[in-house]
Every structure is written in structure tokens, then in C-alpha cells.
Design a protein around this motif. Structure first.
Motif, PDB file in Angstrom:
ATOM      1  N   ILE A   1      -5.769  -9.732  -5.376  1.00  0.00           N
ATOM      2  CA  ILE A   1      -4.861 -10.027  -6.248  1.00  0.00           C
ATOM      3  C   ILE A   1      -3.363  -9.910  -5.877  1.00  0.00           C
ATOM      4  N   ALA A   2      -3.271  -8.901  -5.048  1.00  0.00           N
ATOM      5  CA  ALA A   2      -2.010  -8.556  -4.473  1.00  0.00           C
ATOM      6  C   ALA A   2      -1.597  -9.703  -3.545  1.00  0.00           C
ATOM      7  N   VAL A   3      -2.418 -10.140  -2.706  1.00  0.00           N
ATOM      8  CA  VAL A   3      -2.021 -11.165  -1.798  1.00  0.00           C
ATOM      9  C   VAL A   3      -1.626 -12.573  -2.479  1.00  0.00           C
ATOM     10  N   GLN A   4      -2.369 -12.846  -3.437  1.00  0.00           N
ATOM     11  CA  GLN A   4      -2.306 -13.909  -4.617  1.00  0.00           C
ATOM     12  C   GLN A   4      -0.810 -13.858  -5.347  1.00  0.00           C
ATOM     13  N   ALA A   5      -0.486 -12.452  -5.647  1.00  0.00           N
ATOM     14  CA  ALA A   5       0.883 -12.230  -6.236  1.00  0.00           C
ATOM     15  C   ALA A   5       1.949 -12.284  -5.290  1.00  0.00           C
ATOM     16  N   SER A   6       2.062 -12.145  -4.037  1.00  0.00           N
ATOM     17  CA  SER A   6       2.731 -12.265  -2.847  1.00  0.00           C
ATOM     18  C   SER A   6       2.945 -13.675  -2.800  1.00  0.00           C
ATOM     19  N   LEU A   7       1.868 -14.449  -2.844  1.00  0.00           N
ATOM     20  CA  LEU A   7       1.954 -15.981  -2.429  1.00  0.00           C
ATOM     21  C   LEU A   7       2.644 -16.755  -3.672  1.00  0.00           C
ATOM     22  N   THR A   8       2.759 -16.097  -4.731  1.00  0.00           N
ATOM     23  CA  THR A   8       3.408 -16.967  -5.880  1.00  0.00           C
ATOM     24  C   THR A   8       4.691 -16.259  -6.109  1.00  0.00           C
ATOM     25  N   GLY A   9       5.360 -15.581  -5.074  1.00  0.00           N
ATOM     26  CA  GLY A   9       6.621 -15.303  -5.250  1.00  0.00           C
ATOM     27  C   GLY A   9       7.055 -13.972  -5.877  1.00  0.00           C
ATOM     28  N   HIS A  10       6.021 -12.982  -5.688  1.00  0.00           N
ATOM     29  CA  HIS A  10       6.462 -11.535  -5.899  1.00  0.00           C
ATOM     30  C   HIS A  10       6.497 -10.504  -4.798  1.00  0.00           C
ATOM     31  N   LEU A  11       7.512  -9.839  -5.119  1.00  0.00           N
ATOM     32  CA  LEU A  11       7.467  -8.491  -4.028  1.00  0.00           C
ATOM     33  C   LEU A  11       6.349  -7.377  -4.248  1.00  0.00           C
ATOM     34  N   VAL A  12       5.308  -7.223  -3.617  1.00  0.00           N
ATOM     35  CA  VAL A  12       4.180  -6.198  -3.740  1.00  0.00           C
ATOM     36  C   VAL A  12       4.681  -4.776  -3.008  1.00  0.00           C
ATOM     37  N   LEU A  13       4.309  -3.937  -3.595  1.00  0.00           N
ATOM     38  CA  LEU A  13       4.408  -2.635  -2.914  1.00  0.00           C
ATOM     39  C   LEU A  13       3.067  -1.732  -3.401  1.00  0.00           C
ATOM     40  N   SER A  14       2.668  -1.223  -2.285  1.00  0.00           N
ATOM     41  CA  SER A  14       1.317  -0.609  -2.639  1.00  0.00           C
ATOM     42  C   SER A  14       1.063   0.401  -1.421  1.00  0.00           C
ATOM     43  N   THR A  15      -0.175   1.134  -1.806  1.00  0.00           N
ATOM     44  CA  THR A  15      -0.630   2.202  -0.829  1.00  0.00           C
ATOM     45  C   THR A  15      -1.997   2.077  -0.359  1.00  0.00           C
ATOM     46  N   LEU A  16      -2.396   2.456   0.953  1.00  0.00           N
ATOM     47  CA  LEU A  16      -3.644   2.143   1.320  1.00  0.00           C
ATOM     48  C   LEU A  16      -3.968   3.343   2.193  1.00  0.00           C
ATOM     49  N   HIS A  17      -5.377   3.900   2.187  1.00  0.00           N
ATOM     50  CA  HIS A  17      -5.726   5.019   3.034  1.00  0.00           C
ATOM     51  C   HIS A  17      -6.128   4.545   4.458  1.00  0.00           C
ATOM     52  N   THR A  18      -5.113   4.502   5.204  1.00  0.00           N
ATOM     53  CA  THR A  18      -5.483   4.228   6.792  1.00  0.00           C
ATOM     54  C   THR A  18      -4.703   5.362   7.887  1.00  0.00           C
ATOM     55  N   ASN A  19      -5.123   5.491   8.862  1.00  0.00           N
ATOM     56  CA  ASN A  19      -4.678   6.559   9.813  1.00  0.00           C
ATOM     57  C   ASN A  19      -3.189   6.070  10.555  1.00  0.00           C
ATOM     58  N   SER A  20      -2.869   4.517  10.661  1.00  0.00           N
ATOM     59  CA  SER A  20      -1.791   4.386  11.308  1.00  0.00           C
ATOM     60  C   SER A  20      -1.595   2.850  10.681  1.00  0.00           C
ATOM     61  N   ALA A  21      -0.364   2.319  11.136  1.00  0.00           N
ATOM     62  CA  ALA A  21       0.162   1.059  10.723  1.00  0.00           C
ATOM     63  C   ALA A  21      -0.821  -0.002  11.047  1.00  0.00           C
ATOM     64  N   PRO A  22      -1.363   0.119  12.447  1.00  0.00           N
ATOM     65  CA  PRO A  22      -2.079  -1.246  12.989  1.00  0.00           C
ATOM     66  C   PRO A  22      -3.305  -0.976  12.201  1.00  0.00           C
ATOM     67  N   ALA A  23      -3.826   0.124  12.171  1.00  0.00           N
ATOM     68  CA  ALA A  23      -5.157   0.457  11.376  1.00  0.00           C
ATOM     69  C   ALA A  23      -5.355  -0.377  10.087  1.00  0.00           C
ATOM     70  N   THR A  24      -4.250  -0.526   9.366  1.00  0.00           N
ATOM     71  CA  THR A  24      -4.059  -1.210   8.267  1.00  0.00           C
ATOM     72  C   THR A  24      -4.729  -2.461   8.287  1.00  0.00           C
ATOM     73  N   ILE A  25      -4.203  -3.189   9.263  1.00  0.00           N
ATOM     74  CA  ILE A  25      -4.755  -4.748   9.423  1.00  0.00           C
ATOM     75  C   ILE A  25      -6.206  -4.805   9.636  1.00  0.00           C
ATOM     76  N   THR A  26      -6.842  -4.006  10.341  1.00  0.00           N
ATOM     77  CA  THR A  26      -8.232  -3.752  10.327  1.00  0.00           C
ATOM     78  C   THR A  26      -8.791  -3.397   9.049  1.00  0.00           C
ATOM     79  N   ARG A  27      -8.373  -2.529   8.422  1.00  0.00           N
ATOM     80  CA  ARG A  27      -8.737  -2.046   7.050  1.00  0.00           C
ATOM     81  C   ARG A  27      -8.873  -3.420   6.058  1.00  0.00           C
ATOM     82  N   LEU A  28      -7.862  -3.979   5.924  1.00  0.00           N
ATOM     83  CA  LEU A  28      -7.925  -5.327   5.208  1.00  0.00           C
ATOM     84  C   LEU A  28      -8.750  -6.388   5.733  1.00  0.00           C
TER      85      LEU A  28
END
Length: 569
Positions: A401-428
Motif C-alpha cells: 500500500i505504501a508503494v502504491q501511495a508513492s506511485l499515486t503522488g504521495h510522499l510516504v515516510l515509514s520505519t522498518l526494522h533492519t540493521n543497515s540502509a542496504p539491508a532494507t532493500i533485501t528486507r523489502l
């Protein structure tokens, strides 16, 4: 240093008579007192010095202060600040009142204590660390000892007479409503707020119950209530949280709202059944506190520029990541405050709503009635928002839903439990979000940790070992141009050497080269290497900059950031 104390140190075998003159000369060259020189260079210890004082002055030496030695009534008569500042504490030993000091030659605070207490007392000496520990452990819960005595008298029970598991529920409810238990719970909460604790842990063991506080990220023991009141103690907290006191087999979550000295405190309660009863963790949130401005959080110039650019975009996703308790939510609120304006429709969905901000519409998650993050988001998107803040991306549905909100012209801010910035990609990717959607919607990822700040009153310079410098990525040449500080401990910081915490960051921007790697589903190692080439400063590198500024220590940075650097190596 008094000659008699030096003679006592020689008598103890700690110093040699023929080395005293040399040590005095070295201390003079260093521009410090001999006592300071001996302690700083670890020629003697605090224990050695205290024993030498005891021998020279013929006064008792105290190597430890137990709960039996402390008297809550006596401690209540003296201000906590006075004890910490002067490193003195009144104790009772063999029915005698002792005024224990780290420096018995500092007569003024000892004389003041005699006047305050109004009793005849004998002087004693103890290492500074022993006095600090006793003050931290026994003073904060004023009246605890008397409450324990009241509980003992109230229950009229001796060890072995009571099986906690056999208590009827109405008996537990009656015990939980009695004054001593109510008073104890109130004191535990009050002192946690007073100590600025972030969490309270009530932990049942086979023969004891421990109450511990987490202050500046570090746990310390506050009090050990009698085992026999364990059920009543937990039941009292359940009553305050509107939870089921009869339910002891399943975990329960609740909330308490209290007011302490004019401060509104929101407490999240989590109860978990363990082997010897129910474990309680309470997270405290002071609603009267405000969050810092974004430009005062400690970002480097590059990171601040990158982040402000990302949050000024009309669409895209900005993730703030890190483990529990790393300050993600506080950073998000600072971002929200920066972009909040009458021209922007800003809506959040949170669990819980930690700060209430004027001009922002905030939705509280309530899973019991089906108001989950995903359900709330669907409704929010029909409210014509410009910016949406999601307290936590917990599942694939929320992420999509966050991805869809972004695609439809919204700025989305959120948190995620990962150990580093690069690891966030793997988590998604693991959550099932398509790589082409990640690369086209994620604007920036901010990873952060909290490190303790050095106490300015007692921090001391030193030179780290070569292998430690190597781990930090600092060359010997760079080290000669840097000043390193270590935590020492004093009365102002309660002996910890630290006071407060600050964040360290790494911010990864979705550059074209990174987007290409994401689409190819490359692992975190490859993504991190490319991000560093693109200008990302890692957590460890940002931590080193804080070390250079004299704000924190090598140990603090390595404790939270070293494991992440192993990816690069």
C-alpha cells in the motif's frame, strides 16, 4: 597527597618508597595532583586509595554497601544531588551510624551531613565507585525499605508457607489493592520517571523478583521486592492497564496513563508468561517532552542535504530503519515537524501516537477492532493527503500500500526494522515487493543507532590500542591528529561516565546505479559497496566523526556499528 597516605600505600605494598620522588616529579610535569596522576595512570586503584585513607586516619574501610546497611529514612533527609556531588552516604553498620566518604579529608560535606541528620556519627571511607553504586541502587526508591517491611508485616508469612500458584484470584485482587503494593507500584513508576528511564522490567525468578530500569540504553537494578508479592505486584499493574488478572497463560498488552510532577506519562505495558511467573515490561513516554529540530540531530552536511532533498519531493518513500529503541520514531517526528505547514495535508497512522503535533492528523492503530496499519492506510489515501507517515511497515500488505501511495503522488515516510540502509532493500524483497517497484519508489533510506554521550564533567583523554584504531578505519597518522576520550564516571553522571544519548546515521540515496542493482536483486554487500561509492557515509564512519568531536567513545561506536562494517570487509 598527604604524606601519611603515601606511607600507608607503601605499607600496603602498592608503592615503593624509592619511587615516590620520581612519581611526584612526573605528576608535577603533567600539571596534576599526585593522587590524580596515580589514579589516571592506574598505578593505584580507588580501592587502594580508600584503604590507605582508612589506615592513615584509623577509620573503617567499607568495601561494599548492602541494602541492610541503608536506611530509607536517613537517605530521605539528604538531597540526592548533595550525596552525588560530594560522594558521601550515611549507612548503618552494627547499629552505628557511619558517614562514608570517598575523600575523608573533605570535611565540609561530612559536617553538613551531621547537621542534617542530627545524630552522632562515625566517619568511614569507601572507594568512589562503591559509594556511587550505593547511591544509584538504594537512594532512588525512597521509602522502599520501609515499604518492604510493611509488606512483610502485612502478609504475615514466612518463606515456604506460600505457593504463588495456589493463590485464589480474589485473594490476589485483594492483595493488589492493599496499600503497600499500591504504594510500591507507584514508587516504581515515580522513580522511573525521575531517573528518566525509558523502560521498566519486572522479572520473576525462582527465589526473587527483580525490578530493573533502562536509562540511556543501559539496564540497572532498582529494587528486589519480596517473592511472595509477585502475583499481587503483577495484578496491580494489570488493574492499572485494564487487563485480565485471571489470564496468566497468554501474553497481554495494555496501556497506563499517569501524571507525575505535572508530566503526562504514557506507559505501554507488555506481559509475558515465563517459567517463574509473568514478566512485565513497561515502556515510558513523556508526553511533555518535545522532539529536537531536524538540523540539531547531528547530521553531517552531506546527510542533511540528502535528507532534506528527499523529504521535499512530492512523492517517493523515505524509510528510517534500525532496531527497537534506536530513535527511529523521534527522527520521523523531527522530519514531520520540518515539512508541516498549512499548505500540506499530512496524515499519520501510528501505534501508538507518541507525540501530538498541531496541524497533523494522527490515527491510532487499534488491532482489536480491525484498525490495522493496512486498513487505516486504505482510508487515509481517500483523505487526499500530500504526506503519509506510517509508524511501522510490519507486513507485505502495508509495504505494498505504501508503494502504491508513492506511485499515486504521495510522499510516504515509514520505519522498518533492519540493521543497515542496504539491508532494507533485501528486507523489502523478502517481504515480496517487486524490485522494479522498490527502485522506482524508494527515494532514500536512513539507518540509525543511538550511542551514549560522554559526561563533560569527567571524560578523560587517552590513546586507543592500534588494533582498535584499525577496526575504526583510522590510520596511525590520523590518530595523532585526533583526541580520544574515555568514560570515567563521577557524581554528575551517577558513575557511568555518560550522560544522554545521540544518534549516528547512514543515508543511502536511490541513485541510477543502485536502482540497477536492486532490479538485478543483488545482495546487501554489493548494494553497500555501490552506496559507499555514491557518497554514503556508513554508521561506523559517522560514529568516528562523533568520536573526533569528543562527543562519544570508541567503545560506544564499536558496540553498535562494528558488526555492520564487517559487510564491507
Amino acid at each position: 597527597m598527604v604524606q601519611g597516605v603515601l606511607e600507608a600505600l607503601v605499607q600496603m605494598g602498592v608503592l615503593q618508597q624509592d619511587q615516590i620522588a620520581t612519581l611526584q616529579e612526573e605528576a608535577k610535569k603533567a600539571g596534576v595532583l599526585l593522587q590524580t596522576y596515580l589514579l589516571e595512570n592506574e598505578i593505584i586503584t580507588q580501592q587502594d586509595l580508600a584503604k590507605a585513607y582508612g589506615i592513615h586516619l584509623s577509620i573503617p574501610y567499607i568495601d561494599s554497601i548492602t541494602e541492610k546497611m541503608t536506611d530509607a529514612t536517613l537517605l530521605a533527609k539528604v538531597q540526592l544531588h548533595f550525596l552525588r556531588q560530594n560522594l558521601v552516604i550515611p549507612v548503618v553498620q552494627k547499629e552505628k551510624l557511619l558517614l562514608v566518604a570517598a575523600d575523608p579529608y573533605n570535611i565540609q560535606p561530612i559536617d553538613e551531613l551531621v547537621l542534617i541528620l542530627g545524630k552522632h556519627a562515625q566517619q568511614a571511607v569507601a572507594p568512589a565507585s562503591v559509594i556511587i553504586e550505593a547511591i544509584n541502587r538504594f537512594y532512588p526508591l525512597e521509602g522502599t525499605s520501609s515499604m518492604m517491611e510493611e509488606l512483610e508485616e502485612d502478609t504475615k508469612l514466612t518463606e515456604g508457607e506460600l505457593d504463588i500458584g495456589q493463590i485464589e484470584e480474589h485473594d490476589v485482587l485483594a492483595m493488589a489493592s492493599k496499600t503497600p503494593v499500591v504504594k510500591l507500584v507507584n514508587h516504581i513508576l515515580f522513580q522511573a520517571v525521575k531517573q528518566e528511564a525509558s523502560d521498566i522490567h519486572i522479572e520473576p525468578y525462582e527465589k526473587e523478583v527483580r525490578v530493573r530500569y533502562r536509562v540511556d540504553g543501559v539496564m540497572f537494578l532498582a529494587v528486589t521486592p519480596p517473592k511472595r508479592i509477585q502475583s499481587a505486584l503483577v495484578s496491580r499493574i494489570k488493574i492499572m492497564s485494564n487487563l485480565d488478572i485471571a489470564e496468566k497463560r497468554n501474553p497481554q498488552d495494555g496501556r497506563i496513563e499517569i501524571k507525575v510532577a505535572g508530566k503526562e506519562i504514557d506507559i505501554r505495558v507488555s506481559i509475558l508468561p515465563v517459567v517463574y511467573g509473568e514478566r512485565v515490561v513497561m515502556r515510558l513516554l513523556d508526553r511533555s517532552k518535545t522532539f529536537a529540530k531536524l538540523d540539531s540531530l547531528g547530521f553531517s552536511d552531506r546527510d542533511f542535504k540528502v535528507l532534506t532533498h528527499a523529504i521535499s519531493q512530492p512523492n517517493g518513500i523515505v524509510f528510517v530503519t534500525g532496531p527497537t529503541g534506536s530513535g527511529k520514531t523521534t527522527t520521523l517526528y523531527s522530519i514531520l515537524a520540518r515539512i508541516n505547514s498549512p499548505e500540506v495535508n499530512l496524515i499519520t497512522v501510528e501505534d501508538p501516537v507518541e507525540y501530538q503535533i498541531s496541524g497533523i492528523n494522527q490515527v491510532q492503530v487499534n488491532e482489536k477492532i480491525g484498525l490495522t496499519f493496512a486498513a487505516a492506510l486504505r482510508s487515509i489515501l481517500r483523505q487526499d493527503p500530500d504526506v503519509v507517515m506510517i509508524g511501522e511497515t510490519r507486513d507485505v500488505e502495508t509495504a505494498q500500500i505504501a508503494v502504491q501511495a508513492s506511485l499515486t503522488g504521495h510522499l510516504v515516510l515509514s520505519t522498518l526494522h533492519t540493521n543497515s540502509a542496504p539491508a532494507t532493500i533485501t528486507r523489502l524483497l523478502d517481504m515480496g515487493v517487486e524490485p522494479f517497484l522498490i527502485s522506482s519508489t524508494v527515494t532514500a533510506i536512513l539507518a540509525q543507532r543511538l550511542v551514549r554521550k560522554l559526561c563533560d564533567a569527567c571524560k578523560e583523554t587517552y590513546t586507543p590500542e592500534a588494533d582498535v584504531l584499525s577496526t575504526l578505519g583510522i590510520t596511525q597518522q590520523e590518530a595523532t591528529q585526533m583526541t580520544f576520550y574515555k568514560a570515567v564516571g563521577c557524581s554528575k553522571c551517577m558513575g557511568s561516565g555518560y550522560s544522554g544519548r545521540l544518534p549516528i546515521f547512514e543515508i543511502m540515496v536511490m541513485s541510477p546505479s543502485l536502482a540497477h542493482l536492486v532490479i538485478e536483486r543483488k545482495d546487501a554487500y554489493v548494494i553497500q559497496q555501490q552506496a559507499v561509492k555514491d557518497g554514503m557515509r556508513t554508521l561506523l564512519q559517522d560514529g568516528v566523526s562523533k568520536i573526533k568531536d569528543g562527543i562519544t567513545t570508541v567503545e560506544e561506536v564499536l558496540s553498535v556499528a562494528a558488526s555492520q562494517e564487517s559487510v564491507e570487509e
